[in-house]
Every structure is written in C-alpha cells, then in structure tokens.
Design a protein around this motif. Structure first.
Motif, mmCIF file in Angstrom:
data_model
loop_
_atom_site.group_PDB
_atom_site.id
_atom_site.type_symbol
_atom_site.label_atom_id
_atom_site.label_comp_id
_atom_site.label_asym_id
_atom_site.label_seq_id
_atom_site.Cartn_x
_atom_site.Cartn_y
_atom_site.Cartn_z
ATOM 1 N N LEU A 1 18.037 -32.402 26.196
ATOM 2 C CA LEU A 1 18.008 -32.303 24.737
ATOM 3 C C LEU A 1 18.249 -30.859 24.298
ATOM 4 C CD1 LEU A 1 14.863 -34.476 23.993
ATOM 5 C CD2 LEU A 1 17.183 -35.012 23.262
ATOM 6 N N HIS A 2 18.714 -30.711 23.081
ATOM 7 C CA HIS A 2 18.885 -29.397 22.469
ATOM 8 C C HIS A 2 18.211 -29.441 21.105
ATOM 9 C CE1 HIS A 2 21.778 -27.748 25.459
ATOM 10 N NE2 HIS A 2 22.032 -29.031 25.644
ATOM 11 N N ASP A 3 16.894 -29.424 21.156
ATOM 12 C CA ASP A 3 16.073 -29.566 19.952
ATOM 13 C C ASP A 3 16.452 -30.857 19.219
ATOM 14 O OD1 ASP A 3 14.730 -27.205 20.520
ATOM 15 O OD2 ASP A 3 16.258 -26.003 19.529
ATOM 16 N N GLN A 4 16.639 -30.756 17.873
ATOM 17 C CA GLN A 4 16.913 -31.953 17.089
ATOM 18 C C GLN A 4 18.407 -32.203 16.894
ATOM 19 O OE1 GLN A 4 16.224 -29.097 15.883
ATOM 20 N NE2 GLN A 4 17.175 -28.732 13.893
ATOM 21 N N ARG A 5 19.250 -31.448 17.596
ATOM 22 C CA ARG A 5 20.689 -31.547 17.364
ATOM 23 C C ARG A 5 21.305 -32.767 18.059
ATOM 24 N NH1 ARG A 5 22.593 -25.510 18.771
ATOM 25 N NH2 ARG A 5 20.825 -25.707 20.209
ATOM 26 N N PHE A 6 22.270 -33.370 17.380
ATOM 27 C CA PHE A 6 22.994 -34.508 17.942
ATOM 28 C C PHE A 6 24.197 -34.052 18.772
ATOM 29 C CE2 PHE A 6 21.179 -36.543 14.013
ATOM 30 C CZ PHE A 6 20.264 -37.338 14.693
ATOM 31 N N VAL B 1 26.218 -30.387 20.462
ATOM 32 C CA VAL B 1 26.201 -28.953 20.769
ATOM 33 C C VAL B 1 27.516 -28.584 21.440
ATOM 34 C CG1 VAL B 1 23.701 -28.728 20.996
ATOM 35 C CG2 VAL B 1 25.052 -29.417 22.973
ATOM 36 N N ARG B 2 27.795 -27.293 21.483
ATOM 37 C CA ARG B 2 28.981 -26.826 22.205
ATOM 38 C C ARG B 2 28.532 -26.229 23.537
ATOM 39 N NH1 ARG B 2 33.769 -26.990 19.952
ATOM 40 N NH2 ARG B 2 33.968 -27.366 17.695
ATOM 41 N N LEU B 3 29.023 -26.838 24.630
ATOM 42 C CA LEU B 3 28.659 -26.402 25.978
ATOM 43 C C LEU B 3 29.922 -26.179 26.796
ATOM 44 C CD1 LEU B 3 25.729 -28.893 26.745
ATOM 45 C CD2 LEU B 3 25.532 -26.521 26.003
ATOM 46 N N PRO B 4 29.860 -25.323 27.835
ATOM 47 C CA PRO B 4 31.030 -25.100 28.687
ATOM 48 C C PRO B 4 31.471 -26.386 29.385
ATOM 49 C CG PRO B 4 29.362 -23.408 29.043
ATOM 50 C CD PRO B 4 28.723 -24.466 28.219
ATOM 51 N N LEU C 1 34.135 -23.827 25.843
ATOM 52 C CA LEU C 1 33.125 -24.540 25.065
ATOM 53 C C LEU C 1 33.717 -25.822 24.485
ATOM 54 C CD1 LEU C 1 31.322 -21.658 23.131
ATOM 55 C CD2 LEU C 1 30.526 -22.886 25.152
ATOM 56 N N ALA C 2 33.002 -26.927 24.629
ATOM 57 C CA ALA C 2 33.483 -28.218 24.136
ATOM 58 C C ALA C 2 32.337 -28.950 23.445
ATOM 59 C CB ALA C 2 34.032 -29.064 25.286
ATOM 60 N N LEU C 3 32.690 -29.705 22.422
ATOM 61 C CA LEU C 3 31.685 -30.471 21.688
ATOM 62 C C LEU C 3 31.064 -31.523 22.606
ATOM 63 C CD1 LEU C 3 30.567 -30.573 18.774
ATOM 64 C CD2 LEU C 3 32.126 -32.477 18.357
ATOM 65 N N THR C 4 29.749 -31.511 22.701
ATOM 66 C CA THR C 4 29.033 -32.376 23.643
ATOM 67 C C THR C 4 27.913 -33.109 22.927
ATOM 68 O OG1 THR C 4 29.481 -30.770 25.410
ATOM 69 C CG2 THR C 4 27.789 -32.438 25.836
ATOM 70 N N ALA C 5 27.834 -34.403 23.148
ATOM 71 C CA ALA C 5 26.756 -35.200 22.559
ATOM 72 C C ALA C 5 25.467 -34.971 23.341
ATOM 73 C CB ALA C 5 27.126 -36.677 22.569
ATOM 74 N N THR C 6 24.342 -35.070 22.645
ATOM 75 C CA THR C 6 23.041 -34.933 23.295
ATOM 76 C C THR C 6 22.413 -36.324 23.475
ATOM 77 O OG1 THR C 6 21.780 -34.761 21.234
ATOM 78 C CG2 THR C 6 22.751 -32.723 22.117
ATOM 79 N N LYS D 1 30.636 -42.731 29.865
ATOM 80 C CA LYS D 1 31.907 -42.691 30.589
ATOM 81 C C LYS D 1 33.000 -41.995 29.796
ATOM 82 C CE LYS D 1 35.249 -45.673 32.995
ATOM 83 N NZ LYS D 1 35.589 -47.073 33.370
ATOM 84 N N HIS D 2 33.000 -42.164 28.460
ATOM 85 C CA HIS D 2 34.102 -41.674 27.636
ATOM 86 C C HIS D 2 33.736 -40.477 26.757
ATOM 87 C CE1 HIS D 2 35.342 -45.850 28.594
ATOM 88 N NE2 HIS D 2 36.565 -45.354 28.550
ATOM 89 N N MET D 3 32.502 -40.005 26.821
ATOM 90 C CA MET D 3 32.085 -38.854 26.016
ATOM 91 C C MET D 3 31.443 -37.793 26.905
ATOM 92 S SD MET D 3 30.285 -40.659 22.691
ATOM 93 C CE MET D 3 29.852 -39.064 22.001
ATOM 94 N N ARG D 4 31.499 -36.552 26.444
ATOM 95 C CA ARG D 4 30.727 -35.499 27.096
ATOM 96 C C ARG D 4 29.289 -35.627 26.604
ATOM 97 N NH1 ARG D 4 35.334 -32.743 25.303
ATOM 98 N NH2 ARG D 4 36.710 -31.970 26.963
ATOM 99 N N VAL D 5 28.370 -35.795 27.524
ATOM 100 C CA VAL D 5 26.962 -35.969 27.179
ATOM 101 C C VAL D 5 26.129 -34.974 27.981
ATOM 102 C CG1 VAL D 5 25.001 -37.551 27.085
ATOM 103 C CG2 VAL D 5 27.327 -38.425 26.717
#
Length: 339
Positions: free
Chosen positions: A193-198, A200-203, A210-215, A185-189
């Motif tokens: 998955l994006h490989d092993q990354r926690f 990523v920057r996505l539109p 581009l905004a920091l997004t959790a995987t 609810k409170h994070m961009r998720v």
C-alpha cells in the motif's frame, strides 16, 4: 431555467438534480468534514454516523410521501410513493447486510488497514451511483417496453429466494476472482500500500522509468464495486417488483447504500450474529416475487401490506439471529475486518 422542467425517465430534471445534489453534499460533508483525515472508525462512531444516514433517509422518504400525496408529483405506475419508497429502502438495506461479509473478505485479502477502508468505501459510492443508475435505467426501459418482463423478475426473485433457503453458501475465495486475476495480469500493481492512494508512480521493472501503478487499495475498490453489481442483480428486480417508478427505485437504492458504508464497521464486527437473517431475506424475495403474480392474477395488493410483511420478516430475522447467537458474542470479535 425552463429546461429544469423537462422530463427525464418520467420525472422533471429538477427532481433528479436535487437528489444528486443532496447525495454530493452528504458525501462532501462525510469526506471533507467527518473524515477529513484517514483514521480507524470505531463501532460507536459507525453507529452514530449510520443513525444519521438512516434518519436522513427517513426524512427524505417523508418528503417524498408529502410531495406525492400533496399532488405536486404523481407516480408513473399509480403506487403509493411513500410506502413503496420505504419498502424498497428496507429491502435494499437488509439485502446489503449480506454484502458486508464479502467486503470484509476483500479488505482482508488485500490487507487494507481499517483507517483506509472507510475512504475507499465512500469513494466507491460514486461508482455505485453511476452503475446502479445504468442498471435501473435499463430495467425501467425494459419494463416500459415489455411489461411481461415483470413476470421474469418475479420468477427470478422466487427462484433466488428458494435457492437461498435450500442451498448452503459456499466459501468465497478472493484469489480466484476473475477480476483480480485479470487486473494483476494486465495492470501494473504494487505489492504494498501507499497510504490512501489508488495510484502511484513507481520504477518499471523492465525500463526503470517511472510508470503509473495501481495499489492494492484500488484493486479492493474495483472488486467491491463488482460485488455490489452482483448483489444489485437481486435488489434491483426486487424494488421493480414493488414499483416501476424509476425515481423511487433509484432514490431508495442510493439512500440505503449511502448509509451502508458507515454501518459497515459496526456490522463487520458482528456479522456472525446475523446467521439466520438470510432466511428472512429469502422469504422477502419469495414474497415480493409472488406479489407480482398476485397483482396480475388476483388484484393489486395493498402497498401497506407489502411494507408490513417486509418489515416483519426482516425484523424477525434480525431478532431471531441475535437471540440464537447470543452466546457467540465473543466469537468473531477478535476477527476484525482488514486485520
């Protein structure tokens, strides 16, 4: 270098620094050499790596035994350091087996492939080292300031053990977990998955920037560490019931957890075979809780008896479980974690 001789929580800084250096070296070797690239860990490799961690924990326990007995170090509560270390280690190791099933459910819910699971688990160790340290530090301060709190620990362990014996376990629904709901609810998720990354920057869907997004891998990591904290509510009081020496409590905890991440892949494939272990663990909690009252009312129980009873109950629970479920070997083999 005189500051290394300064005491922190009852022990000189060089002891704490030395232990943390060992943990960092093990993790660096694990991630940087053994698992430099993401790969699926097989059961055989899991067992070999687990044997290495358990063997190292045994050697470390032997060093603790020698150092304390040789008079170089003294316990803060008069207990036998070597025996209490091994008792705490085996209790934590056994209690952690219950955690494996929950971790498997978390990975399954977030659809985390097996080749990314180990790296997530090892990075989670860093959070565990800090969070367990905080919990144990708070517990030590409370015990030192209010010795009667050990009675509360004892009563809590007895109540928890009885509950495990008589109350059936309910279904675990990760989707209803409040932490998962809050983060979504409170994070961009991201949805994938994006490989092993926690992260990523996505539109961004609203701005297009581009905004920091959790995987999903990051969400799984957070939920696993929250689950570890919940399990620590049982294990930390259990070890404080054995000894109030903070160094022994912390090192036994961390050494047991380090190896659990490696053992996970072997245990997750056969967790259904440990169906009756929880009853043995329940009896261990009741025994450890009752020991507190025995020590205060009757007299101090020999630490060797505590270690013997603990090992007998855990070993009995494992052997009985494997015997009773020997015909279930095929069941659950197809249900591999994260698939």
């Amino acid at each position: 270098m005189e500051f290394l001789a300064l005491e922190w929580v009852g022990k000189p800084l060089w002891m704490w620094g030395g232990f943390l250096a060992i943990v960092v070296a093990l993790l660096a070797f694990d991630l940087g050499v053994l698992n430099k690239t993401d790969k699926e860990m097989g059961i055989g490799e899991s067992l070999w790596l687990s044997a290495f961690y358990i063997g190292f924990a045994m050697l470390y326990g032997g060093a603790i035994w020698w150092a304390y007995d040789a008079g170089h170090i003294t316990t803060s509560d008069g207990t036998h350091a070597g025996i209490t270390y091994f008792t705490g280690f085996f209790i934590e190791k056994a209690l952690s087996i219950d955690n494996v099933f929950v971790i498997s459910l978390i990975f399954g819910y977030f659809a985390i492939p097996r080749k990314y699971q180990y790296r997530a688990l090892v990075w989670g160790i860093i959070a565990v080292i800090v969070l367990r340290g905080v919990m144990i530090g708070v517990g030590a301060a409370l015990v030192q300031e209010y010795s009667w709190i050990l009675y509360i620990f004892g009563a809590f362990l007895i109540a928890t053990g009885i509950k495990m014996l008589v109350v059936p376990e309910g279904e675990t629904d990760i989707s209803k977990n409040p932490v998962v709901r809050f983060m979504k609810k409170h994070m961009r998720v991201s949805d994938t998955l994006h490989d092993q990354r926690f992260f990523v920057r996505l539109p961004d869907s609203r701005t297009g920037k581009l905004a920091l997004t959790a995987t999903p891998l990051f969400l799984a990591l957070v939920v696993i560490n929250i689950a570890d904290l919940i399990f620590a509510v049982d294990s930390v009081p259990a070890i404080f019931a054995i000894t109030t020496d903070t160094f022994i409590v912390y090192t036994a905890n961390i050494m047991a957890i380090l190896g659990l991440r490696a053992l996970y892949f072997a245990l997750a494939a056969m967790v259904h075979r440990f169906e009756y272990l929880k009853y043995a663990l329940a009896l261990v909690l009741v025994f450890i809780g009752a020991k507190i009252f025995w020590n205060q009312i009757v007299g101090k129980l020999d630490p060797a008896i505590s270690l013997g009873v603990t090992l007998a109950l855990i070993a009995g629970g494992i052997v009985f479980s494997l015997y009773k479920t020997r015909g279930h070997a095929a069941h659950g083999a197809a249900a591999r974690p994260g698939e």
